[in-house]
Design an enzyme around this catalytic site. Structure first.
Site, PDB file in Angstrom:
ATOM      1  N   ASP A 333       4.685 -12.335  27.029  1.00 38.39           N
ATOM      2  CA  ASP A 333       5.325 -11.407  26.104  1.00 38.39           C
ATOM      3  C   ASP A 333       4.354 -11.191  24.948  1.00 38.39           C
ATOM      4  O   ASP A 333       3.427 -11.985  24.743  1.00 38.39           O
ATOM      5  CB  ASP A 333       6.637 -12.018  25.607  1.00 38.39           C
ATOM      6  CG  ASP A 333       7.282 -11.185  24.509  1.00 38.39           C
ATOM      7  OD1 ASP A 333       7.380  -9.955  24.690  1.00 38.39           O
ATOM      8  OD2 ASP A 333       7.644 -11.763  23.480  1.00 38.39           O
ATOM      9  N   ASP A 537       9.486 -15.588  24.054  1.00 36.95           N
ATOM     10  CA  ASP A 537      10.195 -16.221  22.944  1.00 36.95           C
ATOM     11  C   ASP A 537      11.537 -15.586  22.637  1.00 36.95           C
ATOM     12  O   ASP A 537      12.339 -16.165  21.912  1.00 36.95           O
ATOM     13  CB  ASP A 537       9.330 -16.141  21.671  1.00 36.95           C
ATOM     14  CG  ASP A 537       9.251 -14.728  21.122  1.00 36.95           C
ATOM     15  OD1 ASP A 537       9.653 -14.508  19.976  1.00 36.95           O
ATOM     16  OD2 ASP A 537       8.796 -13.825  21.847  1.00 36.95           O
ATOM     17  N   ASP A 541      13.443 -11.796  26.759  1.00 37.41           N
ATOM     18  CA  ASP A 541      12.597 -12.468  27.755  1.00 37.41           C
ATOM     19  C   ASP A 541      13.401 -13.383  28.675  1.00 37.41           C
ATOM     20  O   ASP A 541      12.853 -13.886  29.667  1.00 37.41           O
ATOM     21  CB  ASP A 541      11.518 -13.309  27.054  1.00 37.41           C
ATOM     22  CG  ASP A 541      10.590 -12.468  26.194  1.00 37.41           C
ATOM     23  OD1 ASP A 541      10.243 -11.362  26.626  1.00 37.41           O
ATOM     24  OD2 ASP A 541      10.235 -12.914  25.089  1.00 37.41           O
TER      25      ASP A 541
END
Length: 640
Positions: A333, A537, A541
């Site tokens: 990410d 995080d 996600d």
């Protein structure tokens, strides 16, 4: 009454763990009593250990046998343990009862670990459900009415005040505001929304009051889809787990069939006495029990988990320690993972005759009353400078802000807004601003003056979500480890994503993704590379973390849902620990393979010796337990 209720709830949730602990205590006390010659007490304590530690395995094994007509290792363990106990009572070799209890204890510990994994899954789902409010305010002609989310209908109009969470996916019909969508899309900055734009459940409304129209059922909202995706991904058994379960059942069948044959055929074929035959068959069940095989794996993995914990790497289960050593592709990410997740002033460029301090003081004076992330970043950057809070401050949504400081009018905002007040922009700034924007930075122009035709641009400020210092080095080390594919998947815009990817050395970028899109990318990577890791995080996600072969969450920046869903947590958000974890995983695989070879070699030798009649039961037990101790000590090497 509250304490007993909590105690009852705790015992119900952790019954498997309590059973394993109590089994271990009873086993130790029984062994101690037997060593002191207190046979009566030992014969009370050890059966209790059998019942408490083996009840769940016996129940599962018998259920599998009755309903699925299949044998598994659970039932084999019970048969082997009871066989050892019966043989111990028959020949008055009571230490064999302890051997059976040890086998039951090992399986009880395994069951407790599985229970923990299930509870973790349920907790992550509950965390997701808590992200949306329970009620919404419906707007009627007669006024406003608060109703449960479940009662919302398509077409209802709801009111959301500044600072409130959006209750369900809907369309703005009145109002203007900024929406913090980081939880859903991962965008580092709040997004400006106006009439006709869609907003998502669980996102945070900014400064403006909104009137929304529900355009889909609450159960179909994006956050509810995330919940379902997490549930599905966490309950799907990976191919490796399916293989292990299949192997266990085949192993159990082979051992049981072989045990029955050894207990019946030798008197007819080899002319053995029946007592010798039964003795050899029971010895076979003891030496063939999978204690050494189990010890070949769990102590190694537990040692690796302890090693990782000392280095700030939290492995939630031993299987993921093995799995991370097999990773061939990894997805990152962007916001909060490769970047810090907090916007900062990256550059201040002053026009001629002005300094960076001049630009920051004017900007901080204007933005000091705002709670917008960009405003807060500017104020932090101006910390230590002498500036006076602006008065008569007026914000023009989506454009900029005006005010007065030190009896001088000042303005700041985007270039289109500034051009309404300034006829000629400085050429040097016109050249540098597009380059900054191409890097994915937000550029704010600052001007001051008196009347509208006297404003002068004094500089520009570039705002960016800063890249973590260790990100590029981490990507480089992962490539040296042989990771075949490294990609970025983010909800942020393409330009910003490509800028960050280029800076850290990632070649392939997937941008402007919703949570379900990230999940699809992980699935496609798994089709090609099989074992895929995901580092993230945010709430957005969570489905990808759950679907990935190994989910890795940032411990400090990570949301509660990401932390619960992930298999591994980097406690201090140190990206460089990812390759440390991979090296640890690869080393654990090597040791596990070595231990399995040792365990199978001992079992094979003991089985051959038993068949040839060259070993008796005590020697078989010594060989069996000796191999278990040996592979356990071998696994402890991973503590270094």
């Amino acid at each position: 009454m509250l304490y007993p209720q909590r105690f009852q709830q705790f015992t119900q949730e952790h019954a498997d763990t309590l059973a394993a602990v109590l089994c271990g205590i009873l086993l130790f006390l029984g062994w101690f009593a037997l060593s002191l010659g207190w046979l009566g007490l030992a014969l009370l304590l050890l059966p209790a250990a059998y019942v408490i530690g083996g009840y769940e395995s016996a129940r599962e094994g018998l259920t599998t046998l009755v309903k699925e007509k299949e044998l598994d290792v659970d039932l084999l363990m019970i048969v082997a343990a009871l066989g050892a106990a019966a043989l111990g009572l028959w020949r008055k070799e009571y230490h064999l009862i302890i051997d059976g209890a040890i086998l039951i204890l090992i399986f009880a510990i395994s069951g407790a670990l599985e229970g923990y994994a299930m509870r973790r899954t349920e907790k992550s789902i509950r965390s997701l459900m808590s992200l949306t409010p329970d009620t919404a305010t419906i707007a009627h002609q007669a006024g406003e009415k608060t109703v449960p989310i479940s009662q919302l209908q398509v077409g209802d109009e709801i009111v959301v005040k500044p600072g409130e969470l959006i209750p369900t996916d809907s369309i703005i019909v009145s109002g203007y505001s900024t929406i913090n969508q980081a939880a859903i899309t991962g965008e580092s900055l709040p997004v400006e929304k106006t009439v006709g734009d869609e907003v998502f459940a669980g996102t945070l409304n900014g400064y403006g009051a909104l009137r929304l129209k529900v355009h889909k059922p609450a159960a179909s909202s994006l956050i509810q889809r995330v919940i379902r995706l997490v549930e599905q991904a966490q309950t799907e058994a990976p191919p490796s787990q399916q293989f292990i379960e299949s192997f266990e059942r085949r192993y159990a069948k082979i051992i049981v069939i072989a045990g029955v044959l050894l207990a019946t055929l030798p008197p007819f074929i080899l002319r053995w006495e029946w007592e010798t035959t039964i003795y050899r068959a029971l010895t076979f069940l003891v030496v063939a029990s999978p204690c050494a095989l189990m010890a070949a794996i769990m102590p190694t993995l537990l040692s690796g988990i302890a090693n990782g914990a000392r280095q700030g790497i939290l492995f939630k289960n031993g299987a993921q320690l093995e799995k991370i050593g097999q990773v061939r592709a990894i997805a990152f990410d962007k916001t909060g993972t490769l970047t810090t997740g907090q916007v900062q002033v990256s550059q201040v460029i002053a026009a001629s005759n002005y300094t960076e301090k001049d630009v920051l003081k004017v900007a901080a004076a204007l933005e000091s009353s705002s709670e917008h992330p960009i405003a807060q970043a500017i104020v932090r950057a101006a910390n230590g400078l002498d500036w006076v809070r602006a008065v008569e401050v007026q914000a023009i949504p989506g454009q900029g802000i005006t005010g007065t400081t030190n009896n001088q009018q000042v303005i700041m905002g985007n270039v289109a807004f500034i051009q309404q007040y300034v006829k000629q922009l400085p050429q040097e700034l016109l050249e540098v601003a597009p380059a900054l924007e191409h890097e994915g930075k937000t550029v704010v122009w600052v001007a001051q003056g008196g009347s509208s035709d006297e404003y002068k641009v004094i500089g520009v400020i570039a705002i960016a979500d800063m890249i973590r210092a260790e990100a590029a080095a981490t990507i480089s080390r992962l490539r040296k480890l042989g990771i075949e594919q490294i990609v970025m998947i983010t909800g942020d815009n393409q330009r910003t994503a490509e800028s960050v990817a280029q800076a850290v050395g990632i070649d392939q970028v997937f941008a402007q993704l919703l949570p379900e899109d990230k999940l699809d990318v992980i699935r496609k990577l798994q089709q090609k590379y099989q074992t895929v890791a995901m580092v993230g995080d945010g709430i957005n996600d969570a489905p990808a973390l759950a679907q990935a072969s190994v989910g890795i969450a940032m411990g400090v920046a990570g949301s509660d849902v990401a932390l619960e869903t992930a298999d591994i947590v980097l406690m201090a958000d140190r990206l460089e620990k990812i390759d440390v974890a991979m090296k640890l995983g690869r080393r654990s695989q090597t040791i596990v393979k070595q231990n399995i070879v040792i365990a199978l070699s001992f079992i094979s030798l003991l089985l051959i010796g038993n068949f040839l009649g060259n070993i008796n039961l005590p020697i078989g037990v010594i060989g069996h337990e000796g191999s278990t101790v040996l592979v356990t000590l071998s696994g402890l090497r991973l503590l270094k």
